[in-house]
Design an enzyme around this catalytic site. Sequence first.
Site, PDB file in Angstrom:
ATOM      1  N   SER A 276       6.933 -11.116  -3.754  1.00  0.00           N
ATOM      2  CA  SER A 276       7.199 -10.262  -2.751  1.00  0.00           C
ATOM      3  C   SER A 276       8.578  -9.538  -2.905  1.00  0.00           C
ATOM      4  O   SER A 276       9.417 -10.490  -2.902  1.00  0.00           O
ATOM      5  CB  SER A 276       6.941 -10.909  -1.542  1.00  0.00           C
ATOM      6  OG  SER A 276       7.760 -10.332  -0.345  1.00  0.00           O
TER       7      SER A 276
ATOM      8  N   LYS B  59       5.696  -7.588   8.864  1.00  0.00           N
ATOM      9  CA  LYS B  59       5.704  -8.983   7.955  1.00  0.00           C
ATOM     10  C   LYS B  59       6.728  -8.783   6.965  1.00  0.00           C
ATOM     11  O   LYS B  59       7.300  -9.801   6.418  1.00  0.00           O
ATOM     12  CB  LYS B  59       4.404  -9.264   7.346  1.00  0.00           C
ATOM     13  CG  LYS B  59       3.719  -8.295   6.736  1.00  0.00           C
ATOM     14  CD  LYS B  59       3.843  -8.283   5.134  1.00  0.00           C
ATOM     15  CE  LYS B  59       3.414  -7.232   4.326  1.00  0.00           C
ATOM     16  NZ  LYS B  59       3.762  -7.166   2.829  1.00  0.00           N
TER      17      LYS B  59
END
Length: 338
Positions: free
Chosen positions: A257, A194
């Site tokens: 992130s 991911k």
Amino acid sequence: MEKQTVAVLGPGSWGTALSQVLNDNGHEVRIWGNLPEQINEINTYHTNKHYFKDVVLDENIIAYTDLAETLKDVDAILFVVPTKVTRLVAQQVAQTLDHKAIIMHASKGLEPDSHKRLSTILEEEIPEQLRSDIVVVSGPSHAEETIVRDLTLITAASKDLQTAQYVQELFSNHYFRLYTNTDVIGVETAGALKNIIAVGAGALHGLGFGDNAKAAIIARGLAEITRLGVALGASPLTYSGLSGVGDLIVTGTSIHSRNWRAGDALGRGESLADIEANMGMVIEGISTTRAAYELAQELGVYMPITQAIYQVIYHGTNIKDAIYDIMNNEFKAENEWS
């Protein structure tokens, strides 16, 4: 659960956040790191300001640079070190540990050269008489939110369900909840891959594309992550859970992130060298892209998004050209497996 002694190897953002969770649950927590200034800061000021500027840790969380002292009489060991040094740290643990302990890891990536999953590395380096079946702790979790006790739900995966249940009970509380899974391959590959898709999603944002494009890369990214995972022996159902689509959403859509931020900077035209220098933290998606691309080539798995990001990062392909190539690929059915 009665009080446990847990060694957390790696005083980064996630290692620090998980240490606080364990401390909140009444366990003795020992953080290990190799930077004396950082260890001294944690012990003296109860802060780790490189990662959390406004967070004060409980004074019961003690940090060490001496691995033998850290591992003495521990019940469990949690690896939260960068992928590229996992094998080295595992070797050090194997040389130092003198009793059997529960071995867990919460890192997300593939070993760059061997393409191996981290649980495989831990199994190879730590003798069976010193460890349990490895437990993977993974799922949608920003350290910045966990450290302030925001609600977080993730997965504990092990080939041995009882060991996974031990870790579930070790960590779970009113704001942090774990579900168990026995599909270690699925949970690990989902967590590692991911990061690649998050780089791509960030790049689309940096280029100015809208929500349609971002939704597409997450959906099609999940499809190719699943293809590679299944080729390695995972269950496709795992990718619809917390460690699959859950982690992909949180990593592929959030400014928290680092992989998304790296992609965003790439999309805005920054060089990879500048991005890595400015970030000050490991960007696992960069090294994982190469490992996943090479693994897909080896197994004959169709991963067009991963291939495009690989070409951009490692061969200097223009991002817009890479997107154009994907948009002009051969027409396929959505549920086509190749």
